[in-house]
Design an enzyme around this catalytic site. Structure first.
Site, PDB file in Angstrom:
ATOM      1  N   CYS A  76      10.139   3.023  65.923  1.00 23.68           N
ATOM      2  CA  CYS A  76      11.291   3.713  66.503  1.00 23.68           C
ATOM      3  C   CYS A  76      10.882   5.067  67.071  1.00 23.68           C
ATOM      4  CB  CYS A  76      12.379   3.925  65.448  1.00 23.68           C
ATOM      5  SG  CYS A  76      13.340   2.467  65.134  1.00 23.68           S
ATOM      6  N   MET A 114      18.927   0.861  65.809  1.00 27.30           N
ATOM      7  CA  MET A 114      18.229   1.013  64.528  1.00 27.30           C
ATOM      8  C   MET A 114      18.762   2.210  63.751  1.00 27.30           C
ATOM      9  SD  MET A 114      16.528  -1.654  64.397  1.00 27.30           S
ATOM     10  CE  MET A 114      15.958  -1.289  62.764  1.00 27.30           C
ATOM     11  N   ASP A 129      23.653   3.642  44.250  1.00 30.12           N
ATOM     12  CA  ASP A 129      22.992   4.605  43.378  1.00 30.12           C
ATOM     13  C   ASP A 129      23.986   5.427  42.571  1.00 30.12           C
ATOM     14  OD1 ASP A 129      20.731   6.185  42.382  1.00 30.12           O
ATOM     15  OD2 ASP A 129      21.562   7.777  43.644  1.00 30.12           O
TER      16      ASP A 129
END
Length: 161
Positions: A76, A114, A129
């Protein structure tokens, strides 16, 4: 090997040269989701999660991930992002599913698909998390590109499946 843009003459990976591509406004919208149990849903929506405001932290994580996408995805290009927005919507029919929508915008010579996908993934991972102490059985996904605009390949809008 020349028909593959990400391989050099030796058949090894390379970053594509985009210096000749014209700048245009480019956008991408990505979606991810995370299924949680009823306890997590109530703790997140009432602001009672021990680690703090889950959605605010996840939102910031998504924004940071979009900005750092070239650090995660080797081919990228670093892009001057012009806007990033992370939004949420709860689905509480039979299950408790948090839908994550990320929109990313730039004006440049390559797209932001992306960046949007990375942001959506990081947002979902951050929710996991922050809630894993309550239940580790959460399910992330699917994660996909909803739409993109601009660039040589034109616009794309995912058909409803």
């Amino acid at each position: 090997m020349s028909e593959f843009t990400h391989f050099n003459e030796q058949g090894r990976a390379r970053m594509v040269d985009i210096s000749e591509k014209k700048d245009s406004v480019r956008t991408a919208i990505a979606h991810s989701s995370i299924e949680v149990n009823q306890t997590i849903y109530h703790k997140v929506t009432s602001g009672d999660m021990e680690k703090g405001d889950v959605l605010s932290v996840a939102q910031i994580a998504g924004i940071m991930a979009a900005k750092k996408t070239p650090d995660w995805i080797p081919m990228c290009h670093p892009l001057p992002l012009k806007g990033i927005d992370v939004t949420f919507e709860w689905e509480t029919n039979e299950n408790y599913v948090l839908h994550i929508m990320v929109s990313v915008k730039t004006k440049g010579s390559t797209g932001v698909e992306m960046e949007a996908l990375t942001a959506a993934s990081a947002t979902a991972l951050t929710v996991y998390d922050m809630c894993k102490a309550v239940d580790k059985g959460m399910v992330i996904g699917p994660t996909y590109l909803e739409e993109k605009t601009g660039g040589k390949s034109g616009d794309y809008k995912r058909d409803s499946r």
